[in-house]
Design a protein around this motif. Structure first.
Motif, PDB file in Angstrom:
ATOM      1  N   LEU A  76      63.455  25.007  26.348  1.00 31.97           N
ATOM      2  CA  LEU A  76      63.819  23.962  27.436  1.00 31.97           C
ATOM      3  C   LEU A  76      63.349  24.920  28.800  1.00 31.97           C
ATOM      4  CD1 LEU A  76      67.558  23.113  27.986  1.00 31.97           C
ATOM      5  CD2 LEU A  76      66.109  23.915  29.716  1.00 31.97           C
ATOM      6  N   LYS A  77      63.251  26.145  28.829  1.00 35.88           N
ATOM      7  CA  LYS A  77      62.681  26.805  29.969  1.00 35.88           C
ATOM      8  C   LYS A  77      61.255  26.509  30.050  1.00 35.88           C
ATOM      9  CE  LYS A  77      66.473  30.011  30.520  1.00 35.88           C
ATOM     10  NZ  LYS A  77      67.322  30.027  29.094  1.00 35.88           N
ATOM     11  N   LEU A  78      60.702  26.840  29.015  1.00 36.38           N
ATOM     12  CA  LEU A  78      59.143  26.500  29.072  1.00 36.38           C
ATOM     13  C   LEU A  78      58.725  24.986  29.285  1.00 36.38           C
ATOM     14  CD1 LEU A  78      58.426  28.541  25.972  1.00 36.38           C
ATOM     15  CD2 LEU A  78      57.475  29.117  28.194  1.00 36.38           C
ATOM     16  N   PHE A  79      59.492  24.123  28.852  1.00 29.18           N
ATOM     17  CA  PHE A  79      59.227  22.685  29.151  1.00 29.18           C
ATOM     18  C   PHE A  79      59.330  22.369  30.445  1.00 29.18           C
ATOM     19  CE2 PHE A  79      59.975  18.145  28.509  1.00 29.18           C
ATOM     20  CZ  PHE A  79      59.188  17.701  27.338  1.00 29.18           C
ATOM     21  N   PHE A  80      60.265  23.109  31.237  1.00 30.67           N
ATOM     22  CA  PHE A  80      60.288  22.655  32.440  1.00 30.67           C
ATOM     23  C   PHE A  80      59.762  23.752  33.569  1.00 30.67           C
ATOM     24  CE2 PHE A  80      64.019  19.898  33.318  1.00 30.67           C
ATOM     25  CZ  PHE A  80      64.188  19.318  32.068  1.00 30.67           C
ATOM     26  N   ASN A  81      58.649  24.572  32.968  1.00 35.05           N
ATOM     27  CA  ASN A  81      57.969  25.293  33.839  1.00 35.05           C
ATOM     28  C   ASN A  81      56.416  25.071  34.005  1.00 35.05           C
ATOM     29  OD1 ASN A  81      56.728  28.116  34.747  1.00 35.05           O
ATOM     30  ND2 ASN A  81      59.037  28.467  34.878  1.00 35.05           N
ATOM     31  N   LYS A  82      56.194  25.161  35.267  1.00 34.98           N
ATOM     32  CA  LYS A  82      54.735  24.738  36.027  1.00 34.98           C
ATOM     33  C   LYS A  82      53.542  25.838  35.404  1.00 34.98           C
ATOM     34  CE  LYS A  82      56.468  23.774  39.731  1.00 34.98           C
ATOM     35  NZ  LYS A  82      56.533  23.110  41.357  1.00 34.98           N
ATOM     36  N   ALA A  83      54.239  27.028  35.056  1.00 36.90           N
ATOM     37  CA  ALA A  83      53.519  28.131  34.736  1.00 36.90           C
ATOM     38  C   ALA A  83      52.495  27.910  33.486  1.00 36.90           C
ATOM     39  CB  ALA A  83      54.183  29.477  34.412  1.00 36.90           C
ATOM     40  N   LEU A  84      52.973  26.774  32.813  1.00 34.06           N
ATOM     41  CA  LEU A  84      51.754  26.576  31.824  1.00 34.06           C
ATOM     42  C   LEU A  84      50.608  25.433  31.875  1.00 34.06           C
ATOM     43  CD1 LEU A  84      54.436  25.972  28.706  1.00 34.06           C
ATOM     44  CD2 LEU A  84      52.989  28.015  29.390  1.00 34.06           C
ATOM     45  N   SER A  85      50.609  25.177  33.359  1.00 29.57           N
ATOM     46  CA  SER A  85      49.220  24.457  33.605  1.00 29.57           C
ATOM     47  C   SER A  85      48.604  25.191  34.454  1.00 29.57           C
ATOM     48  CB  SER A  85      49.922  23.085  34.474  1.00 29.57           C
ATOM     49  OG  SER A  85      50.434  23.513  35.718  1.00 29.57           O
ATOM     50  N   GLY A  86      47.294  24.867  34.391  1.00 28.20           N
ATOM     51  CA  GLY A  86      46.187  25.609  35.051  1.00 28.20           C
ATOM     52  C   GLY A  86      46.248  25.873  36.749  1.00 28.20           C
ATOM     53  N   ASP A  87      46.869  24.961  37.560  1.00 24.81           N
ATOM     54  CA  ASP A  87      46.961  24.993  38.640  1.00 24.81           C
ATOM     55  C   ASP A  87      48.526  25.065  39.265  1.00 24.81           C
ATOM     56  OD1 ASP A  87      44.551  24.930  39.254  1.00 24.81           O
ATOM     57  OD2 ASP A  87      44.338  22.642  39.408  1.00 24.81           O
ATOM     58  N   LYS A  88      49.226  25.555  38.084  1.00 31.27           N
ATOM     59  CA  LYS A  88      50.761  25.834  38.425  1.00 31.27           C
ATOM     60  C   LYS A  88      51.545  24.563  38.968  1.00 31.27           C
ATOM     61  CE  LYS A  88      50.283  30.821  38.203  1.00 31.27           C
ATOM     62  NZ  LYS A  88      50.467  32.007  38.828  1.00 31.27           N
ATOM     63  N   ASP A  89      51.086  23.420  38.725  1.00 33.90           N
ATOM     64  CA  ASP A  89      51.775  22.143  39.489  1.00 33.90           C
ATOM     65  C   ASP A  89      52.277  21.243  38.417  1.00 33.90           C
ATOM     66  OD1 ASP A  89      49.088  21.713  38.648  1.00 33.90           O
ATOM     67  OD2 ASP A  89      48.382  20.266  40.119  1.00 33.90           O
ATOM     68  N   VAL A  90      52.144  21.442  37.101  1.00 33.75           N
ATOM     69  CA  VAL A  90      52.594  20.279  36.174  1.00 33.75           C
ATOM     70  C   VAL A  90      53.411  21.206  35.122  1.00 33.75           C
ATOM     71  CG1 VAL A  90      51.874  18.453  34.546  1.00 33.75           C
ATOM     72  CG2 VAL A  90      50.464  18.903  36.571  1.00 33.75           C
ATOM     73  N   ALA A  91      54.397  20.769  34.576  1.00 34.64           N
ATOM     74  CA  ALA A  91      54.942  20.968  33.379  1.00 34.64           C
ATOM     75  C   ALA A  91      55.185  19.968  32.258  1.00 34.64           C
ATOM     76  CB  ALA A  91      56.725  21.495  33.890  1.00 34.64           C
ATOM     77  N   LEU A 471      60.141  23.650  37.519  1.00 30.89           N
ATOM     78  CA  LEU A 471      59.893  22.299  38.249  1.00 30.89           C
ATOM     79  C   LEU A 471      61.240  21.812  38.385  1.00 30.89           C
ATOM     80  CD1 LEU A 471      57.507  19.719  37.633  1.00 30.89           C
ATOM     81  CD2 LEU A 471      59.665  18.684  37.658  1.00 30.89           C
ATOM     82  N   ASP A 472      61.411  21.499  40.043  1.00 29.22           N
ATOM     83  CA  ASP A 472      62.855  21.154  40.179  1.00 29.22           C
ATOM     84  C   ASP A 472      62.496  19.479  40.708  1.00 29.22           C
ATOM     85  OD1 ASP A 472      65.359  20.902  41.024  1.00 29.22           O
ATOM     86  OD2 ASP A 472      64.970  22.087  43.135  1.00 29.22           O
ATOM     87  N   ALA A 473      62.954  18.612  39.605  1.00 26.89           N
ATOM     88  CA  ALA A 473      62.411  17.265  39.809  1.00 26.89           C
ATOM     89  C   ALA A 473      63.041  16.499  40.964  1.00 26.89           C
ATOM     90  CB  ALA A 473      62.801  16.590  38.585  1.00 26.89           C
ATOM     91  N   ARG A 474      62.204  15.723  41.447  1.00 29.25           N
ATOM     92  CA  ARG A 474      62.682  14.994  42.831  1.00 29.25           C
ATOM     93  C   ARG A 474      62.433  13.263  42.238  1.00 29.25           C
ATOM     94  NH1 ARG A 474      59.666  16.223  47.901  1.00 29.25           N
ATOM     95  NH2 ARG A 474      60.144  14.374  48.429  1.00 29.25           N
ATOM     96  N   PHE A 475      63.533  12.537  42.152  1.00 27.05           N
ATOM     97  CA  PHE A 475      63.533  11.263  41.896  1.00 27.05           C
ATOM     98  C   PHE A 475      63.703  10.489  42.948  1.00 27.05           C
ATOM     99  CE2 PHE A 475      65.258  13.260  38.125  1.00 27.05           C
ATOM    100  CZ  PHE A 475      64.208  13.056  37.392  1.00 27.05           C
ATOM    101  N   GLU A 476      62.650   9.648  43.444  1.00 24.09           N
ATOM    102  CA  GLU A 476      62.990   8.783  44.642  1.00 24.09           C
ATOM    103  C   GLU A 476      63.162   7.566  44.212  1.00 24.09           C
ATOM    104  OE1 GLU A 476      59.631   9.785  47.463  1.00 24.09           O
ATOM    105  OE2 GLU A 476      60.555  12.072  47.506  1.00 24.09           O
TER     106      GLU A 476
END
Ligand code: HEC
Ligand code: HEC
Length: 477
Positions: A76-91, A471-476
């Motif tokens: 769960l923690k990994l799934f929500f973490n942007k560290a797994l993307s190249g530019d640390k922007d996507v989880a 990732l702290d999701a924002r839903f607009e």
């Protein structure tokens, strides 16, 4: 005689009689608690349930992890973490959020290159129109542990003789690194895709394996993960290099996904004996879904078979070819040949895996490229694919970046291909019945944020050892 009674009943329904039908027999549920009227409709459905051997329960004793299991918690923690993307922007959660039906609510996913990386859902936009984004719709991660043979719309991760094949090896050889199960095997690929998570700069010129290894290496530099990995893998003294590997990352991600079992829908209750679980309109939809064409139905269950509502086969149902595609023969046409890209078998052109229909009401947009943005729309398509594809209206797409340059041309090629469906006339009012039936396949948990909170990071538990890059999701709206 039997058919005549049914015809009479159908006529009554079509005339607007929405209540329980007239032909009823008294039925005592096994617990004897209350008296339920068992209608002709129920009797018909019982016959179909028997014919298809349905139990309502796609798990059938299959052992999947609980979300409380230590590995699922790490996942769960990994799934929500942007560290797994190249530019640390996507989880992973960017495109598979539990509050968005395990998907992203977009026709075509947007990973890297988003205007605001933390905005999820239909307001997620690409920064600039030069980026193409992801060519396919994100399937739900819900119930992913129930697939027996194939992952992805084109089945490029698959159970084969001797193991699991993946895009890392020639098809259909088994990949020795694939991992313990299909979901684990799949979880090793999103991080290697430049559109989804890797970006264009990270590990440039590397292989899928160097990319994964470098991401694991980088994760070891982020604070507080080592103790979590050691605890989850029960290796109290393990060195970071031993326990924080790309394999263990993917395994934990997979355990989290496999814990997302959402199968307690009204249809299951009905199949298991609660005749009050479905409205008569939904029951009518079920009849249309399961009956053969010769019996006045639409034979949807020929492909959406069994309690998981899929035969795990590949079919060409003429889904309108929107989006950038995956590259055709010349790699320039914005076409997506689906299964053909894996097997190179001409018969597989435009074939995609039959999706499960569990929770389908919350997993839109629908189709491998999200071509349909309403459930009614995709149901109409399935009723008469030719007509629907010919009259497809791309104005329904909310994402304006989706290219249509070759839509007409691609459509022509697709319509000339061998479809696995026959174009048929249908009764307009049947669309509503079928939609009502499909709605009963939703587990109520997935529509309630309190129920889903167990699959979301807890707000306070890790205050002492906070993880960076969650990732702290924002839903607009
Ligand atoms: C940018 C959006 C995006 C991100 C980020 C992303 N995915 Fe996906 N995911 C997709 C799309 C699109 C597909 C379908 C691709 C295809 O079939 O070709 C998919 C397919 C899947 C599937 C297959 C489901 C099925 O029914 O076969 C699983 C499981 C999955 N992703 C899990 C993950 C995990 C785990 C991560 C993080 C490591 C992740 N995804 C990251 C968009 C994304
Ligand atoms: C010949 C096999 C076949 C038959 C028959 C069939 N389907 Fe499908 N269905 C598929 C395939 C394959 C897809 C995915 C196609 C794609 O994405 O390109 C699909 C997609 C869908 C979707 C979208 C699901 C999603 O998650 O995107 C729905 C809803 C659906 N079908 C409902 C029905 C209904 C209702 C019927 C009967 C009227 C029906 N199908 C008949 C094979 C079939």
């Amino acid at each position: 005689m039997r058919l005549m009674i049914v015809t009479l009943f159908v006529t009554l329904v079509l005339q607007g009689c929405q209540d329980e039908p007239l032909n009823t027999t008294i039925y005592m549920p096994e617990n004897g608690s209350s008296l339920v009227l068992r209608s002709e409709l129920d009797a018909e459905l019982e016959g179909l349930i028997q014919r298809y051997g349905l139990t309502g329960d796609p798990l059938r004793g299959k052992n999947l992890p609980s979300i409380d299991a230590p590995l699922a918690q790490l996942g769960l923690k990994l799934f929500f973490n942007k560290a797994l993307s190249g530019d640390k922007d996507v989880a992973c959660v960017t495109c598979h959020h539990p509050l968005l039906g395990g998907g992203d609510n977009l026709s075509l996913s947007i990973g890297v290159g988003a205007e605001n990386p933390d905005v999820l859902g239909h307001k997620r936009l690409l920064k600039d129109s030069l980026t193409l984004g992801v060519p396919r719709n994100a399937p739900t991660t819900f119930n992913s542990g129930l697939w027996q043979q194939f992952m992805f719309h084109d089945g490029r991760v698959a159970q084969v003789a001797g193991g699991i094949t993946t895009p890392d090896v020639p098809y259909p050889q088994p990949d020795a690194q694939a991992g313990h199960n299909l979901v684990h095997a799949q979880a090793r690929f999103p991080v290697t895709s430049s559109h989804e998570m890797r970006g264009n700069l990270f590990d440039r010129g590397g292989t899928t394996q160097t990319c994964r290894d470098r991401l694991a290496e980088r994760l070891r530099e982020e604070p507080n993960w080592l103790s979590l990995f050691r605890a989850a893998f029960a290796q109290a003294d393990a060195a970071a290099e031993t326990v924080m590997t790309e394999q263990n990352i993917a395994f934990a991600l997979g355990e989290y996904e496999r814990s997302q079992v959402f199968v307690n829908h009204a249809w299951k209750q009905y199949v298991q004996g609660d005749l009050t679980a479905l409205s008569s309109s939904a029951k009518h939809g079920a009849l249309l879904f399961f009956r053969e064409r010769s019996e006045g139905g639409y034979a949807c269950a020929a492909c959406h078979r069994g309690d998981f509502f899929t035969d795990e086969q590949f079919r060409n149902v003429l889904m309108p070819p929107i989006g950038p595609g995956k590259g055709g023969v010349d790699n320039l046409s914005q076409q997506d040949y689906g299964r053909w890209l894996v097997t190179q078998d001409p018969a597989d052109k435009f074939r995609f895996r039959t999706p499960s229909l569990l929770n389908v009401a919350v997993t839109g947009p629908w189709g491998h490229n999200g071509a349909y943005t309403t459930l009614e729309g995709v149901v109409k398509h399935m009723l008469n694919p030719f007509q629907a594809a010919l009259s497809y209206d791309s104005a329904q797409l909310q994402q304006t970046h989706i290219p249509h340059m070759h839509l007409q041309e691609n459509l022509r090629e697709m319509l000339a291909s061998n479809t696995d469906m026959a174009g048929q006339a249908y009764r307009e009012e049947d669309v509503g019945y079928l939609v009502d039936f499909l709605q009963t396949l939703t587990d109520p948990c997935v529509t309630r944020s309190e129920c889903m909170s167990r699959w979301l990071p807890s707000k306070d538990s890790d205050e002492q050892n906070p993880l960076t890059l969650q990732l702290d999701a924002r839903f607009e709206p």
